[in-house]
Scaffold this motif. Structure first.
Motif, PDB file in Angstrom:
ATOM      1  N   TYR A 262       0.839  -1.209   0.000  1.00  0.00           N
ATOM      2  CA  TYR A 262       0.000   0.000   0.000  1.00  0.00           C
ATOM      3  C   TYR A 262       0.875   1.261   0.000  1.00  0.00           C
ATOM      4  O   TYR A 262       0.597   2.216  -0.729  1.00  0.00           O
ATOM      5  CB  TYR A 262      -0.927   0.015   1.218  1.00  0.00           C
ATOM      6  N   ALA A 263       1.927   1.243   0.822  1.00  0.00           N
ATOM      7  CA  ALA A 263       2.802   2.416   0.902  1.00  0.00           C
ATOM      8  C   ALA A 263       3.489   2.687  -0.436  1.00  0.00           C
ATOM      9  O   ALA A 263       3.607   3.840  -0.864  1.00  0.00           O
ATOM     10  CB  ALA A 263       3.842   2.213   2.011  1.00  0.00           C
ATOM     11  N   ALA A 264       3.925   1.620  -1.100  1.00  0.00           N
ATOM     12  CA  ALA A 264       4.586   1.788  -2.402  1.00  0.00           C
ATOM     13  C   ALA A 264       3.601   2.286  -3.456  1.00  0.00           C
ATOM     14  O   ALA A 264       3.916   3.176  -4.255  1.00  0.00           O
ATOM     15  CB  ALA A 264       5.217   0.467  -2.843  1.00  0.00           C
ATOM     16  N   HIS A 265       2.393   1.731  -3.457  1.00  0.00           N
ATOM     17  CA  HIS A 265       1.372   2.202  -4.403  1.00  0.00           C
ATOM     18  C   HIS A 265       1.099   3.688  -4.182  1.00  0.00           C
ATOM     19  O   HIS A 265       0.957   4.452  -5.135  1.00  0.00           O
ATOM     20  CB  HIS A 265       0.072   1.404  -4.218  1.00  0.00           C
ATOM     21  N   ALA A 266       1.015   4.093  -2.911  1.00  0.00           N
ATOM     22  CA  ALA A 266       0.733   5.496  -2.600  1.00  0.00           C
ATOM     23  C   ALA A 266       1.901   6.391  -3.032  1.00  0.00           C
ATOM     24  O   ALA A 266       1.701   7.444  -3.637  1.00  0.00           O
ATOM     25  CB  ALA A 266       0.462   5.659  -1.111  1.00  0.00           C
ATOM     26  N   GLU A 267       3.118   5.947  -2.744  1.00  0.00           N
ATOM     27  CA  GLU A 267       4.292   6.782  -3.059  1.00  0.00           C
ATOM     28  C   GLU A 267       4.519   6.914  -4.560  1.00  0.00           C
ATOM     29  O   GLU A 267       4.922   7.978  -5.050  1.00  0.00           O
ATOM     30  CB  GLU A 267       5.538   6.202  -2.388  1.00  0.00           C
ATOM     31  N   TYR A 268       4.248   5.839  -5.296  1.00  0.00           N
ATOM     32  CA  TYR A 268       4.543   5.840  -6.736  1.00  0.00           C
ATOM     33  C   TYR A 268       3.291   5.918  -7.605  1.00  0.00           C
ATOM     34  O   TYR A 268       3.305   5.533  -8.770  1.00  0.00           O
ATOM     35  CB  TYR A 268       5.375   4.595  -7.096  1.00  0.00           C
ATOM     36  N   SER A 269       2.206   6.423  -7.048  1.00  0.00           N
ATOM     37  CA  SER A 269       0.957   6.663  -7.792  1.00  0.00           C
ATOM     38  C   SER A 269       0.508   5.444  -8.586  1.00  0.00           C
ATOM     39  O   SER A 269       0.093   5.547  -9.741  1.00  0.00           O
ATOM     40  CB  SER A 269       1.134   7.877  -8.723  1.00  0.00           C
ATOM     41  N   GLY A 270       0.611   4.262  -7.934  1.00  0.00           N
ATOM     42  CA  GLY A 270       0.116   3.039  -8.562  1.00  0.00           C
ATOM     43  C   GLY A 270       1.060   2.412  -9.556  1.00  0.00           C
ATOM     44  O   GLY A 270       0.685   1.469 -10.256  1.00  0.00           O
ATOM     45  N   PHE A 271       2.282   2.938  -9.686  1.00  0.00           N
ATOM     46  CA  PHE A 271       3.389   2.315 -10.433  1.00  0.00           C
ATOM     47  C   PHE A 271       3.508   2.683 -11.913  1.00  0.00           C
ATOM     48  O   PHE A 271       4.576   2.542 -12.476  1.00  0.00           O
ATOM     49  CB  PHE A 271       3.368   0.776 -10.357  1.00  0.00           C
ATOM     50  N   TYR A 272       2.432   3.099 -12.590  1.00  0.00           N
ATOM     51  CA  TYR A 272       2.490   3.108 -14.062  1.00  0.00           C
ATOM     52  C   TYR A 272       2.454   4.503 -14.680  1.00  0.00           C
ATOM     53  O   TYR A 272       1.956   4.696 -15.780  1.00  0.00           O
ATOM     54  CB  TYR A 272       1.344   2.261 -14.632  1.00  0.00           C
ATOM     55  N   THR A 273       3.001   5.488 -13.992  1.00  0.00           N
ATOM     56  CA  THR A 273       2.891   6.870 -14.460  1.00  0.00           C
ATOM     57  C   THR A 273       3.637   7.118 -15.774  1.00  0.00           C
ATOM     58  O   THR A 273       3.366   8.104 -16.452  1.00  0.00           O
ATOM     59  CB  THR A 273       3.423   7.837 -13.385  1.00  0.00           C
ATOM     60  N   ALA A 274       4.570   6.240 -16.135  1.00  0.00           N
ATOM     61  CA  ALA A 274       5.315   6.432 -17.388  1.00  0.00           C
ATOM     62  C   ALA A 274       4.477   6.088 -18.619  1.00  0.00           C
ATOM     63  O   ALA A 274       4.849   6.455 -19.742  1.00  0.00           O
ATOM     64  CB  ALA A 274       6.590   5.592 -17.378  1.00  0.00           C
ATOM     65  N   THR A 275       3.367   5.370 -18.435  1.00  0.00           N
ATOM     66  CA  THR A 275       2.519   4.958 -19.564  1.00  0.00           C
ATOM     67  C   THR A 275       1.244   5.792 -19.578  1.00  0.00           C
ATOM     68  O   THR A 275       0.515   5.806 -18.579  1.00  0.00           O
ATOM     69  CB  THR A 275       2.148   3.463 -19.447  1.00  0.00           C
TER      70      THR A 275
END
Length: 306
Positions: A262-275
């Motif tokens: 959950y913390a990683a998803h929150a920090e990295y906006s769900g992981f896929y911001t480059a796409t």
């Protein structure tokens, strides 16, 4: 003409069952479900729909080779074995995934689609090193890409279906609440409408993998319908249901892999911001993504509306 068989692992889960239904409806390919117990209730329900079910255990490579013989392609999902074990500590998703890839090669499969996730340890520079269910899928994805099999991986966000499958949308005295650990009201999440958009993405990859100009093999395809805060999703839900829907930043669960996820998803906006959303590579293959508004109207309103 021989049937073009697509074998599906995780056939009774959200992803696998949706892919099986889509294959059956589309008719280009013949779906085959791979199950540990072909006589289970879930497997019998698949058979009743006209889907053949073959016995195969992801921890038994020989059984997988037999199950996959005659298949043109594979759609594979691995699942955590609880308690989740690190590499070298016992059977885990890496064991499952590598067995599936090895068996597919031995059985003569031509194309392998794997439902994967990013390596959170690498992404975070070691800050979040306990999200094993993500990291282990990433290891399998790398193994697949080096296997010599034509391959593609899909990456999913938070399942929108979790509103009811995991009780994320909870009834309150005045309406509903969406409570998510380690997320603030402004942290963004990537959301995926799994049953709506995974099947057409998989079909698009299956229909185009033989065309070299499409450059499909070896690529990862995020399937994301929207990236937004849970608080915004709650507000949109309130609008559709006509009742108050609040967002609550819930306390940690106390389960380290989940809390770090959950913390990683929150920090990295769900992981896929480059796409970009929707994924232009999939749009180019003809995939038409659903919207959050459609999801709320078609799936949430009938289930939670009055």
């Amino acid at each position: 003409m021989a049937p073009r068989i697509v074998s599906v692992f995780g056939a009774t889960g959200v992803q696998g069952s949706a892919v099986l239904r889509a294959l059956l409806k589309d008719g280009t390919f013949t779906p085959r479900a791979i199950a540990r117990n072909p006589e289970s209730e879930a497997a019998l329900r698949l058979k009743a729909r006209g889907i053949e079910v073959f016995e195969g255990d992801s921890l038994d490579k020989a059984s997988l080779v037999s199950a996959l013989r005659g298949s043109e392609a594979v759609f594979a999902v691995t699942a955590p074995i609880h308690p989740i074990k690190a590499e070298g500590e016992g059977p885990n998703e890496i064991t499952q995934g590598k067995n599936m890839v090895d068996a597919a090669k031995k059985a003569g499969v031509k194309f392998f689609i794997f439902s994967s996730l990013p390596d959170v340890t690498k992404m975070s520079g070691g800050k979040y090193k306990n999200v094993l269910h993500c990291d282990q899928k990433a290891v399998v994805e790398e193994y697949l890409q080096s296997s010599g099999l034509a391959n593609a991986s899909i990456h999913l966000g938070a399942f929108l279906e979790n509103y009811w499958k995991f009780g994320l949308l909870k009834k309150t005295a005045t309406g509903f609440d969406v409570a998510v650990p380690n997320f603030t009201a402004t942290d963004r999440e990537a959301f995926t409408w799994v049953e709506r958009d995974v099947p057409p993405a998989v079909l698009a990859l299956l229909n185009n993998y033989t065309d070299p100009s499409k450059n499909i093999s070896g690529k990862s395809y995020p399937i994301v319908n929207a990236t937004m805060p849970y608080a915004k999703l709650a507000a949109m839900t309130a609008e559709v249901l006509g009742v108050e829907v609040t967002f609550t930043s819930a306390p940690p669960t106390g389960v380290l892999p989940m809390d770090e996820m959950y913390a990683a998803h929150a920090e990295y906006s769900g992981f896929y911001t480059a796409t970009p959303v929707p994924n232009p590579d999939l749009v180019a293959l003809g995939v038409q993504f659903g919207t959050i508004e459609e999801f709320l109207d078609m799936e949430v309103k009938p289930r939670f509306g009055h």
